[in-house]
Design an enzyme around this catalytic site. Structure first.
Site, PDB file in Angstrom:
ATOM      1  N   VAL A  65       0.819  -1.224   0.000  1.00 44.23           N
ATOM      2  CA  VAL A  65       0.000   0.000   0.000  1.00 44.23           C
ATOM      3  C   VAL A  65       0.851   1.270   0.000  1.00 44.23           C
ATOM      4  O   VAL A  65       0.367   2.344  -0.360  1.00 44.23           O
ATOM      5  CB  VAL A  65      -1.025   0.057   1.173  1.00 44.23           C
ATOM      6  N   ASN A  91      -7.016  -0.269   6.477  1.00 45.12           N
ATOM      7  CA  ASN A  91      -6.688  -0.968   7.720  1.00 45.12           C
ATOM      8  C   ASN A  91      -5.228  -1.436   7.774  1.00 45.12           C
ATOM      9  O   ASN A  91      -4.713  -1.680   8.858  1.00 45.12           O
ATOM     10  CB  ASN A  91      -7.651  -2.164   7.861  1.00 45.12           C
ATOM     11  N   TYR A 156       4.706   5.452  14.936  1.00 43.80           N
ATOM     12  CA  TYR A 156       3.340   4.905  14.850  1.00 43.80           C
ATOM     13  C   TYR A 156       2.312   5.965  15.257  1.00 43.80           C
ATOM     14  O   TYR A 156       1.303   6.165  14.574  1.00 43.80           O
ATOM     15  CB  TYR A 156       3.257   3.676  15.753  1.00 43.80           C
ATOM     16  N   ALA A 158       2.633   9.225  15.191  1.00 49.20           N
ATOM     17  CA  ALA A 158       2.571  10.278  14.170  1.00 49.20           C
ATOM     18  C   ALA A 158       1.757   9.813  12.969  1.00 49.20           C
ATOM     19  O   ALA A 158       0.947  10.564  12.410  1.00 49.20           O
ATOM     20  CB  ALA A 158       3.988  10.670  13.739  1.00 49.20           C
ATOM     21  N   LYS A 160      -0.669   7.564  12.934  1.00 46.68           N
ATOM     22  CA  LYS A 160      -2.084   7.401  13.273  1.00 46.68           C
ATOM     23  C   LYS A 160      -2.752   8.744  13.554  1.00 46.68           C
ATOM     24  O   LYS A 160      -3.939   8.925  13.288  1.00 46.68           O
ATOM     25  CB  LYS A 160      -2.236   6.449  14.462  1.00 46.68           C
ATOM     26  N   ILE A 189      -6.182  -4.515  20.899  1.00 46.71           N
ATOM     27  CA  ILE A 189      -7.001  -5.572  20.332  1.00 46.71           C
ATOM     28  C   ILE A 189      -6.117  -6.809  20.170  1.00 46.71           C
ATOM     29  O   ILE A 189      -4.989  -6.691  19.679  1.00 46.71           O
ATOM     30  CB  ILE A 189      -7.541  -5.136  18.930  1.00 46.71           C
TER      31      ILE A 189
END
Ligand code: NAP
Length: 248
Positions: A65, A91, A156, A158, A160, A189
């Site tokens: 991606v 996702n 991570y 930054a 998100k 999760i």
């Protein structure tokens, strides 16, 4: 639960964990799903198992991606295969944790390119089709870490937090065409991603969750399907946490 009969859904990072659960739920609710992941070894079997239960419901596509050109090429193939895209779920995500003192430049780039630029790349590939589609929805899977930060996860966090700014801008930009764009901020999760944490860190996290338990992929999936439903038509530009109360 809403029916997604006649809808085409693209789910990135659907080879495992949360993305796999989301892809499966959309197919069970009547949608056709493009199952995307990094390797055919993970997205292929997901699509195969869905097609066994619901014939012609899914197709797999392996891609990075983070690679703009690759995403545009695969995007064209998906539009040729399915004719349209109604719902896009960004996702796919990675972590490369480490304190700033030790974090390498490549660790920063990999996380930002995958988690943030990946969403830009897919929106560029599908926005034209979505603007003409019925009940168009973009759902970006962010994280509570993007809201509150975390030592050892500057890259991570930054990525998100950036995804939240991206979500709000896309929501404003595409609102004229009734495309909604929302972000979900999951807490901790249980997936391969969190299985990597050591026992001490896990215990520390548990003590910070008011509901006293880790979440399941299904908790994120239920919220994703709601935000993608026709009933959620008036919700856009929002960040909704599913985190056991961690960030209240
Ligand atoms: P996971 O089990 O590690 O799965 C990640 C998926 O993303 C895999 O299917 C992987 O493909 C795919 N992926 C990774 N890099 C990619 C790339 N460059 N191109 C295409 N696909 C790529 O992760 P998860 O725990 O389900 O997390 C899913 C999302 O939720 C992530 O964005 C994560 O940041 C977010 N999130 C998770 C938690 C949690 O506690 N688990 C909390 C908050 C937010 P392969 O299968 O081919 O490797």
């Amino acid at each position: 639960m809403s029916s997604f009969e006649g809808k085409v859904v693209v789910v990135t990072g659907a080879g495992r964990g949360i993305g796999r659960s989301i892809a499966e739920a959309f197919v069970k609710a009547g949608a056709k799903v493009a199952v995307l992941s990094r390797s055919e070894g993970s997205c292929g079997p997901v699509a195969e198992s869905l097609n066994q239960q619901f014939p012609d419901s899914a197709k797999s596509y392996a891609l990075d991606v983070a690679n703009f050109d690759e995403v545009q090429t695969v995007g064209k193939q998906i539009l040729a295969d399915f004719g349209q895209v109604n719902i896009l779920v960004n996702n796919a995500g990675v972590t490369r944790d480490g304190l700033l003192m030790r974090m390498k430049s490549e660790d920063w780039d990999t996380v930002l390119d995958t988690n943030l630029k990946g969403a830009f790349n897919t929106v560029k590939a599908f926005q034209r089709s979505m603007m003409k589609a019925a009940d168009p929805r973009i759902i970006n899977i962010s994280s509570v870490i993007g809201l509150i930060g975390n030592a050892g996860q500057a890259n991570y966090a930054a990525s998100k937090a950036g995804l939240i700014g991206f979500t709000k801008s896309v929501a404003r930009e595409l609102s004229g065409r009734k495309v909604t764009c929302n972000a979900i901020a999951p807490g901790f999760i249980k997936t391969d991603m969190t299985d990597q944490l050591d026992e001490k860190v896990r215990e520390g996290i548990l003590s910070s969750i008011p509901l006293g338990d880790f979440g399941a992929a299904e908790d994120v999936t239920a919220l994703t399907l709601f935000l993608a439903s026709a009933e959620a038509r008036y919700i856009t530009g929002q960040v909704v946490a599913t985190d056991g109360g961690m960030t209240m």
